[in-house]
Design an enzyme around this catalytic site. Structure first.
Site, PDB file in Angstrom:
ATOM      1  CG  LEU A 142      -1.911   1.077   1.198  1.00  0.00           C
ATOM      2  CD1 LEU A 142      -3.433   0.924   0.926  1.00  0.00           C
ATOM      3  CD2 LEU A 142      -2.487   1.052   2.834  1.00  0.00           C
ATOM      4  CG  HIS A 143       3.514   2.624  -2.542  1.00  0.00           C
ATOM      5  ND1 HIS A 143       3.369   1.457  -3.190  1.00  0.00           N
ATOM      6  CD2 HIS A 143       4.046   3.298  -3.917  1.00  0.00           C
ATOM      7  CE1 HIS A 143       3.246   1.104  -4.827  1.00  0.00           C
ATOM      8  NE2 HIS A 143       3.623   3.019  -5.078  1.00  0.00           N
ATOM      9  NE  ARG A 144       0.519   4.810  -7.732  1.00  0.00           N
ATOM     10  CZ  ARG A 144       1.770   3.684  -8.253  1.00  0.00           C
ATOM     11  NH1 ARG A 144       0.876   2.758  -7.597  1.00  0.00           N
ATOM     12  NH2 ARG A 144       2.419   4.437  -8.007  1.00  0.00           N
TER      13      ARG A 144
END
Ligand code: UDP
Length: 373
Positions: free
Chosen positions: A220-222
């Site tokens: 998860l990093h967007r």
């Protein structure tokens, strides 16, 4: 022929590693490597150079942090100076980061042909910084190396069929990397004990890597998730519920996400570890029972390793995976995320090698660069 390769972020190191090897294997072409410094932590940068055998950068800039405009502007200025002194025959850029756009723009203004690996991808969401970077990079590129048929189609719709630029379907360099490095997969040293099969349960006591129970690999990093408090809170809530009710969740946590979770005071109850190297990541992909992600690359890697994928975004550039049912888009809706996790856990998918070129993309790219088309 002299190629100046511009890289700066984690996925670009992985993509460039296989193209660099293909360049090294050919006569008549050599590469100068420029690292912008966009990703600089040991576990977001150095580990990939070490593991993937990428040559040390010939030029190391130190540009990271700040606003998008400031970062891209500083890169543009410094890359321009390098192009002027190195005089490359082509500038090679990857993907959709600020390093991609800065490299492409600096080269185009100096009339150096630009080659873009991962051309033609579109999410049709102009609020994503990546979408802006990829559209603008494609516009100034001479060689548009498309990973998929849908990427070629996107460019044709934008009128590239009538332009002088070369639109070339070559396959996906990330599949080259997954196949090339599969044998080197390595169990992360900090994998939580609870996920491991007890040694005495393992047949012959040797299969150290096998796991007792199913687990779900999450990344998860967007920015659209980490920088939006409502979306991030809903995703953390959903992951906690999935971890409790569906299967243990393991999350190698990107520094941006860690900072956002702390800033918002959210409580993430899943197993978390620091970001892992590529060899550890492909081990996790190989051993997990489901992938949940908002990454671009990880959606495809799930498929390469035969795992279903639940994508926590509203759009994807990798539409073919949704079309064949290997990937489901669930946005940041907590109940959709939870339901999709139970539905897809341990559901196998099969890569027949057709969608992403079967591991020959890097060779094709180098061939086209040498031939001029
Ligand atoms: N990756 C990795 N370690 C991690 C998380 C991801 O090596 O802890 C790899 C992943 O396997 C993929 C690439 O990084 O090859 C994807 O990068 P990321 O998700 O950062 O970027 P995106 O593909 O979304 O642009």
């Amino acid at each position: 022929m002299k190629i100046l390769t511009i890289i700066g972020a984690r996925p670009q190191f992985i993509k460039a590693s296989v193209v660099s090897k293909a360049i090294q294997a050919r006569e008549g072409i050599h590469e100068i490597l420029l690292h912008t410094g966009q990703h600089f932590d040991a576990n977001m940068s150095d580990v990939f150079f070490d593991q993937l055998g990428i040559p040390r950068p010939d030029v190391q800039l130190d540009i990271h942090g700040g606003s998008h405009g400031a970062m891209t502007g500083r890169m543009l200025e410094q890359i321009e100076a390098v192009i002027l002194s190195e005089k490359p025959d082509r500038v090679l850029v990857y993907g959709d980061t600020n390093s991609t756009l800065a490299g492409a723009l600096a080269a185009a203004k100096l009339h150096v042909p630009v080659a873009h690996v991962e051309a033609g991808l579109r999410s049709f969401n102009m609020r994503m910084p990546e979408e802006i970077n990829r559209i603008l990079t494609d516009q100034v590129s001479d060689f548009l190396f498309c990973p998929t048929g849908s990427a070629v189609h996107n460019l044709e719709r934008e009128g590239f069929g009538d332009k002088w630029a070369h639109v070339l379907k070559v396959g996906d360099v990330m599949q080259d990397a997954a196949l090339f490095f599969a044998q080197r997969a390595m169990r992360p040293s900090d994998l939580p004990e609870v996920l491991l099969r007890r040694q005495d349960q393992v047949e012959g006591g040797k299969e150290e890597g096998r796991l007792a129970n199913p687990f779900i690999l999450v990344t998860l990093h967007r920015a659209e998730n980490t920088d939006d408090p409502t979306r991030l809170a809903a995703i953390v809530k959903a992951l906690n519920a999935v971890h409790r009710d569906v299967a243990p969740v393991l999350l190698p946590l990107h520094p941006r996400t860690r900072a956002a979770i702390t800033r918002q005071g959210l409580e993430l109850l899943t197993h978390t570890i620091d970001p892992v190297g590529y060899f550890e990541m492909i081990w996790l992909l190989d051993h997990c029972d489901l992938v949940m992600t908002d990454s671009g690359g990880v959606q495809k890697e799930a498929f390469f390793f035969g795992k279903a994928c639940v994508t926590m975004r509203d759009q994807t550039e990798w539409v073919e995976l949704v079309e064949i049912g290997a990937n489901e888009l669930v946005g940041a809706d907590a109940s959709r995320i939870e339901q999709a996790a139970s539905r897809h856990l341990a559901r196998p998918v099969k890569d027949d090698g057709e969608l992403y070129g079967g591991g020959k993309a890097a060779e094709r790219i180098v061939e086209h660069l040498l031939q001029g088309a």
